[in-house]
Design a protein around this motif. Sequence first.
Motif, PDB file in Angstrom:
ATOM      1  N   HIS A 106       0.877  -1.312   0.211  1.00 59.89           N
ATOM      2  CA  HIS A 106      -0.176   0.039   0.077  1.00 59.89           C
ATOM      3  C   HIS A 106       0.872   1.319   0.020  1.00 59.89           C
ATOM      4  CE1 HIS A 106      -2.973   3.062   1.070  1.00 59.89           C
ATOM      5  NE2 HIS A 106      -2.211   2.987   2.255  1.00 59.89           N
ATOM      6  N   SER A 107       1.701   1.355   0.985  1.00 61.34           N
ATOM      7  CA  SER A 107       2.573   2.563   1.014  1.00 61.34           C
ATOM      8  C   SER A 107       4.129   2.195   1.381  1.00 61.34           C
ATOM      9  CB  SER A 107       1.830   3.363   1.750  1.00 61.34           C
ATOM     10  OG  SER A 107       2.841   4.477   2.367  1.00 61.34           O
ATOM     11  N   ASN A 114      -0.655  -0.590   7.147  1.00 58.31           N
ATOM     12  CA  ASN A 114      -0.106  -0.454   5.896  1.00 58.31           C
ATOM     13  C   ASN A 114      -0.331  -1.911   5.276  1.00 58.31           C
ATOM     14  OD1 ASN A 114       1.109   0.178   3.846  1.00 58.31           O
ATOM     15  ND2 ASN A 114       3.166   0.321   4.513  1.00 58.31           N
ATOM     16  N   LYS A 132      -4.026  -2.309   4.639  1.00 58.79           N
ATOM     17  CA  LYS A 132      -4.410  -1.528   3.418  1.00 58.79           C
ATOM     18  C   LYS A 132      -4.119  -2.430   2.163  1.00 58.79           C
ATOM     19  CE  LYS A 132      -6.132   2.366   3.322  1.00 58.79           C
ATOM     20  NZ  LYS A 132      -7.453   2.691   2.940  1.00 58.79           N
ATOM     21  N   THR A 133      -2.947  -2.889   2.326  1.00 66.87           N
ATOM     22  CA  THR A 133      -2.202  -3.934   1.288  1.00 66.87           C
ATOM     23  C   THR A 133      -3.157  -5.006   0.915  1.00 66.87           C
ATOM     24  OG1 THR A 133      -0.230  -3.031   1.907  1.00 66.87           O
ATOM     25  CG2 THR A 133      -0.309  -4.900   0.461  1.00 66.87           C
ATOM     26  N   LYS A 183       6.277   4.640   2.007  1.00 63.21           N
ATOM     27  CA  LYS A 183       6.595   5.679   2.820  1.00 63.21           C
ATOM     28  C   LYS A 183       6.091   5.240   4.203  1.00 63.21           C
ATOM     29  CE  LYS A 183       6.040  10.672   2.737  1.00 63.21           C
ATOM     30  NZ  LYS A 183       5.377  11.722   2.097  1.00 63.21           N
ATOM     31  N   LEU A 184       4.941   4.684   4.278  1.00 62.02           N
ATOM     32  CA  LEU A 184       4.635   4.234   5.635  1.00 62.02           C
ATOM     33  C   LEU A 184       5.586   3.150   6.184  1.00 62.02           C
ATOM     34  CD1 LEU A 184       0.644   4.140   5.728  1.00 62.02           C
ATOM     35  CD2 LEU A 184       2.357   5.739   6.970  1.00 62.02           C
TER      36      LEU A 184
END
Lengths: 718, 52
Positions: A375-376, A454, A457-458, A378-379
């Motif tokens: 998902h991110s 994260n 969300k993924t 960055k996170l």
Amino acid sequence: MTQVEQFHYDNAIVKKFAYATMLWGLVGMLVGLWVALELVFPALNLEKPWLTFGRIRPLHTNAVIFAFVGNGIFMGVYYSLQRLMKARMFSDMLSNIHFWGWQLIIVSAALTLPLGYTTSGEYAELTWPIDLAITLVWVVFGINMFGTIIKRREEHLYVAVWFYIATWITVAVLHIVRNLEIPTSGLHSYGIFAGVQEALVQWWYGHNAVAFFLTTPYLGLMYYFLPKAANRPVFSYRLSIVHFWALIFIYIWAGPHHLLYTSLPDWAQSLGMVFSLMLIAPSWGGMLNGLLTLRGAWDRVREDPILKFMVVAVTAYGMSTFEGPMMSIKSFNAITHYSDWTIGHVHVGALGWNGMLTFGVMYWLLPRIFDTKLHSVKLANVHFWLGTLGIIFYAIPMYWSGITQNLMWRAFTPDGFLVYPNFLETVTQIIPMYAIRAVGGALFISGVVVGIYNLIKTVSSGRLIANELAEAPALPTKHVAEGKEHWHRWIERKPVQMLIGSLIVVLIGGMVELFPMWWVDDNVPKIASVHPYTPLELQGRDLFVREGCVGCHSQMVRPFRFETERYGEYSKSGEFIYDRPFLWGSKRTGPDLAREGVGKLKKADSWHYAHLYDPRSISPGSIMPAYSWLTKNDLDTSTTAAKIKVLRQLGTPYDSDYELTANEDLAKQAAGIVKRINEEKPDLGLPEDADKKEIIAIIAYLQRLGVDITVQDQAGNQ
Amino acid sequence: MFKYILQSAGDINWMAMLALVLFFAIFLFSTVWVITRKKDYVDKVSRLPLDD
């Protein structure tokens, strides 16, 4: 020509173990944070028995080791084993029994430990019915794993699989030997080993729980997932083989380093120290093999958070496996043992090695089985930094407080007196370090929360490929040897031989250390004045076990002047022959209690009553929980007979049929203590039935500590 | 001390000897094996995780 077969990998089971890893990881770490805060703010014990430090610290350690790392192992093994064997798991049903069985064991642990059902052996606290359940589930895992290996389509067993096999067989041996016990009731038992013998079995087990639960399976995961994430083969496959055999052979001997300067015979301590020092070689072999796998790919480490997690994990492994052998040097251990240094050390391993590798693997694996992207990134980077900083903020205060406290314990004035004779002074000094440690833990957990968000969300952005299509040629039924082949390839192709080889290698160390301790009487010189506990003391001792007092109070005076000056005569192995379980402890958050009932440490019964009821009313600044319920709960004397019977069966010399009259002696002794308290402190206002309460039994036990070996010197006084 | 204890337990010296012999055997065999392996075999096995 061999036909190519199509089959499906079972990703559903991998997903289940991954979810369980996240859930229990969060729970276990939050419990850890709570116990860390209890040391800073004792009021957080809330005077609830099931929330006190002594009871929930084992919940934290068990949750992190067996629930978080345990599920992490199974997640990684179920993913990698199928792919390395080019076969679906042997049985979906066994996979599911394994999964749900393991979760059930975790839930049982989460219920029984706070309720005080414990054997008190570190990492082996669970009661006998749960021990049996663990054995069954472990056998299910074994059948499933070996079934998969036997029906594989890949001829060679990659080194990761060797680590899985060695893990399985060694954990089985450790678990069974450590938990040999005779039940006295549905949830209580006494171990067959006592005192110094149990201590050796405990740390043979305990250290190898670190070795074969927290290390070897994770090395297997490292050897699979690190090459995957870096997209290049392991630096040296040859090194991995020497690493494997050397590690499993040497690790099994190292346990006695937990017992340096204790009453354990010197020869066993020396063995533990020497083998622990030798462990640097294979451990660093593995660590370097991991890091060097990234040679030529270090530029990617800057961009790929998965590799970052793995690099920190392997580095933490290298640091803790350097630190461990150093802590096993006797003179260095004299400083670190019983102090917070040990806590810092294990957390570099647990948070760094296990924690970071687990999340590295999950960030790599979950997007793949859900056919999506992370998902991110960055996170994930935020998680990485919170985790790394968390480890630093955890470990450094622990080293600091460990050294500070030890220096205070051993400080003498020029005249030869202890500078800090009051143990409490050495505790209040390090409270700020405990506070910073809690901040470190909170940082790490906040990273975990970000990571779980994260990953959720993924997962929700993709769809689980429950059955992933794969194809591979079938393995020829008969292997045609190409000329002269080497013995190792023969072993490699035959997992059962591999299993037996690993078993022999790990049994050697166990046998040579444990058998002489079991067989040779000279190892435990008897002391004529050491007698079995009275029924009341025995019940009090079991309450001491129930409340987890051993989590903070050792009962082992080491032969150092700064210890004999503080506590009294150093401990001897003959003192512990009736101790089931042994309660030497491994951490002194409070003072040692081995000489609590004698000499200058002896206190009045009324002191203990008031102190247990509210420690801070007696010792301002103390961080001990208040045990007010001990003054309210009736002592359960219905268990006395069964306990006496089992102990006699195990060799404690209670007279035959003593169980029939034991409770009469118990009542007499209790009445005597209550009478003394009433005489000493009438204003305490004991209830009429005070002699029936649990607190009296614990006081009887505390007053017994150290009496046996001083009885001759103080005849008439004791 | 260790020797004395083992002797006093009767004939269990073989355990210490066995441990020593196996200890060397394990290191010797695994080291000899890794040194004598052909490069193509090592390369093949080390690539197993990447080939699934």
